[in-house]
Scaffold this motif. Structure first.
Motif, PDB file in Angstrom:
ATOM      1  N   THR A 168       0.788  -1.012  -0.161  1.00  0.00           N
ATOM      2  CA  THR A 168      -0.039  -0.030  -0.038  1.00  0.00           C
ATOM      3  C   THR A 168       0.855   1.323  -0.023  1.00  0.00           C
ATOM      4  OG1 THR A 168      -0.137  -0.008   2.198  1.00  0.00           O
ATOM      5  CG2 THR A 168      -1.651  -1.432   1.329  1.00  0.00           C
ATOM      6  N   TRP A 169       2.222   1.086   0.399  1.00  0.00           N
ATOM      7  CA  TRP A 169       2.862   2.369   0.426  1.00  0.00           C
ATOM      8  C   TRP A 169       4.319   2.264  -0.439  1.00  0.00           C
ATOM      9  CZ3 TRP A 169       7.808   1.744   2.711  1.00  0.00           C
ATOM     10  CH2 TRP A 169       7.766   0.635   3.563  1.00  0.00           C
ATOM     11  N   LEU A 170       4.734   0.937  -0.408  1.00  0.00           N
ATOM     12  CA  LEU A 170       6.192   0.977  -1.080  1.00  0.00           C
ATOM     13  C   LEU A 170       6.022   0.929  -2.462  1.00  0.00           C
ATOM     14  CD1 LEU A 170       9.191   0.433  -0.772  1.00  0.00           C
ATOM     15  CD2 LEU A 170       8.739  -2.055  -0.953  1.00  0.00           C
ATOM     16  N   LEU A 176      13.901   2.911  -1.861  1.00  0.00           N
ATOM     17  CA  LEU A 176      14.107   1.544  -1.449  1.00  0.00           C
ATOM     18  C   LEU A 176      13.354   0.280  -2.092  1.00  0.00           C
ATOM     19  CD1 LEU A 176      13.596   2.796   2.584  1.00  0.00           C
ATOM     20  CD2 LEU A 176      15.580   1.889   1.488  1.00  0.00           C
ATOM     21  N   THR A 177      13.936  -0.731  -1.934  1.00  0.00           N
ATOM     22  CA  THR A 177      13.479  -1.854  -2.730  1.00  0.00           C
ATOM     23  C   THR A 177      13.035  -3.004  -1.565  1.00  0.00           C
ATOM     24  OG1 THR A 177      15.721  -3.013  -2.952  1.00  0.00           O
ATOM     25  CG2 THR A 177      14.908  -1.505  -4.721  1.00  0.00           C
ATOM     26  N   HIS A 178      12.246  -3.819  -2.177  1.00  0.00           N
ATOM     27  CA  HIS A 178      12.055  -4.813  -0.953  1.00  0.00           C
ATOM     28  C   HIS A 178      13.236  -5.542  -0.693  1.00  0.00           C
ATOM     29  CE1 HIS A 178       7.846  -4.631  -2.793  1.00  0.00           C
ATOM     30  NE2 HIS A 178       7.536  -5.078  -1.541  1.00  0.00           N
ATOM     31  N   GLU A 179      14.307  -5.606  -1.299  1.00  0.00           N
ATOM     32  CA  GLU A 179      15.466  -6.349  -1.025  1.00  0.00           C
ATOM     33  C   GLU A 179      16.232  -5.390   0.149  1.00  0.00           C
ATOM     34  OE1 GLU A 179      14.710  -5.968  -4.209  1.00  0.00           O
ATOM     35  OE2 GLU A 179      14.563  -7.694  -4.855  1.00  0.00           O
ATOM     36  N   ASP A 180      15.973  -4.048  -0.139  1.00  0.00           N
ATOM     37  CA  ASP A 180      16.460  -3.295   1.179  1.00  0.00           C
ATOM     38  C   ASP A 180      15.881  -3.485   2.311  1.00  0.00           C
ATOM     39  OD1 ASP A 180      18.601  -1.931  -0.656  1.00  0.00           O
ATOM     40  OD2 ASP A 180      16.816  -0.681  -1.478  1.00  0.00           O
ATOM     41  N   LEU A 181      14.427  -3.602   2.157  1.00  0.00           N
ATOM     42  CA  LEU A 181      13.624  -3.568   3.378  1.00  0.00           C
ATOM     43  C   LEU A 181      13.456  -4.995   4.155  1.00  0.00           C
ATOM     44  CD1 LEU A 181      10.756  -1.363   2.344  1.00  0.00           C
ATOM     45  CD2 LEU A 181      12.226  -0.908   4.117  1.00  0.00           C
TER      46      LEU A 181
END
Length: 209
Positions: A168-170, A176-181
């Motif tokens: 909903t927000w990324l 920032l990527t999912h890999e970062d998070l």
């Protein structure tokens, strides 16, 4: 003699599910027609019906294949027989990355599960509960005091609250990527749980009647 499937049947089927999930995620299940799905896939409507009998069948397959993949992930991690901390960290990171790969399917599962029949909903949500149970087990092994305070399930749901709604927000175009998070979510969870204090009434021993 029955006609066999073409060599590209499975690939075409996966493409249809991917495009349908994208439309459902953007427009909602009820706001999407089979004509739109066919157009998005570059197929005629009769050709689309060769793969799926109706729009509801698409919804069931999208949701079921998504939760089945999540079940596979927890089973893959469990086979590694890791110690509690690396097991839980790996589960968190694998799920964040899977949600990135299956962003549309995850959104469909989250928002459109209400359109399923009771039978289909029970089966699909049953698999989802099994997945949550794996996480609860991992959390209980990492922090036994959580279980003692009867907080394993609430803590597990707080974790899923963090990762379930990232879509909903990324934004894909963001910094920032999912890999970062993925490791950040694990760090936040591991840093925060030890600081949790159980409500006073849960710190008292359970009465044995």
């Amino acid at each position: 003699m029955a006609r066999g499937r073409s060599a590209h049947y499975d690939d075409q089927r996966e493409l249809i599910l991917e495009r349908a999930a994208h439309l459902f995620a953007r427009q909602g299940y009820s706001g999407t027609s089979m004509n739109q799905v066919a157009e998005a896939c570059g197929l005629s409507k009769p050709a689309l019906y060769h793969y799926f009998r109706d729009k509801y069948a698409l919804l069931v397959h999208i949701a079921e294949e998504h939760v089945s993949r999540l079940q596979e992930l927890v089973e893959e991690v469990d086979t590694l027989q890791l110690a509690p901390e690396p097991r839980l960290r790996l589960l968190i990171e694998r799920f964040v990355l899977e949600y990135a790969r299956a962003r549309d399917a995850h959104r469909v599962l989250t928002e459109d599960v209400r359109f399923l029949t009771e039978e289909d909903q029970a089966r699909i949500l049953g698999t989802e509960r099994s997945v949550v149970g794996h996480f609860a087990s991992a959390i209980g092994q990492q922090w036994p005091h959580i279980g003692t305070a009867r907080l394993t399930k609430p803590t597990t749901m707080l974790l899923f609250g963090m990762i379930n709604w990232m879509f909903t927000w990324l934004r894909p175009e963001g910094s920032l990527t999912h890999e970062d998070l993925a490791p950040m979510v694990a760090d936040l969870f591991f840093g925060g749980v030890p600081a949790m204090r159980a409500p006073a009434h849960l710190q008292e021993p359970e009465r044995q009647d």
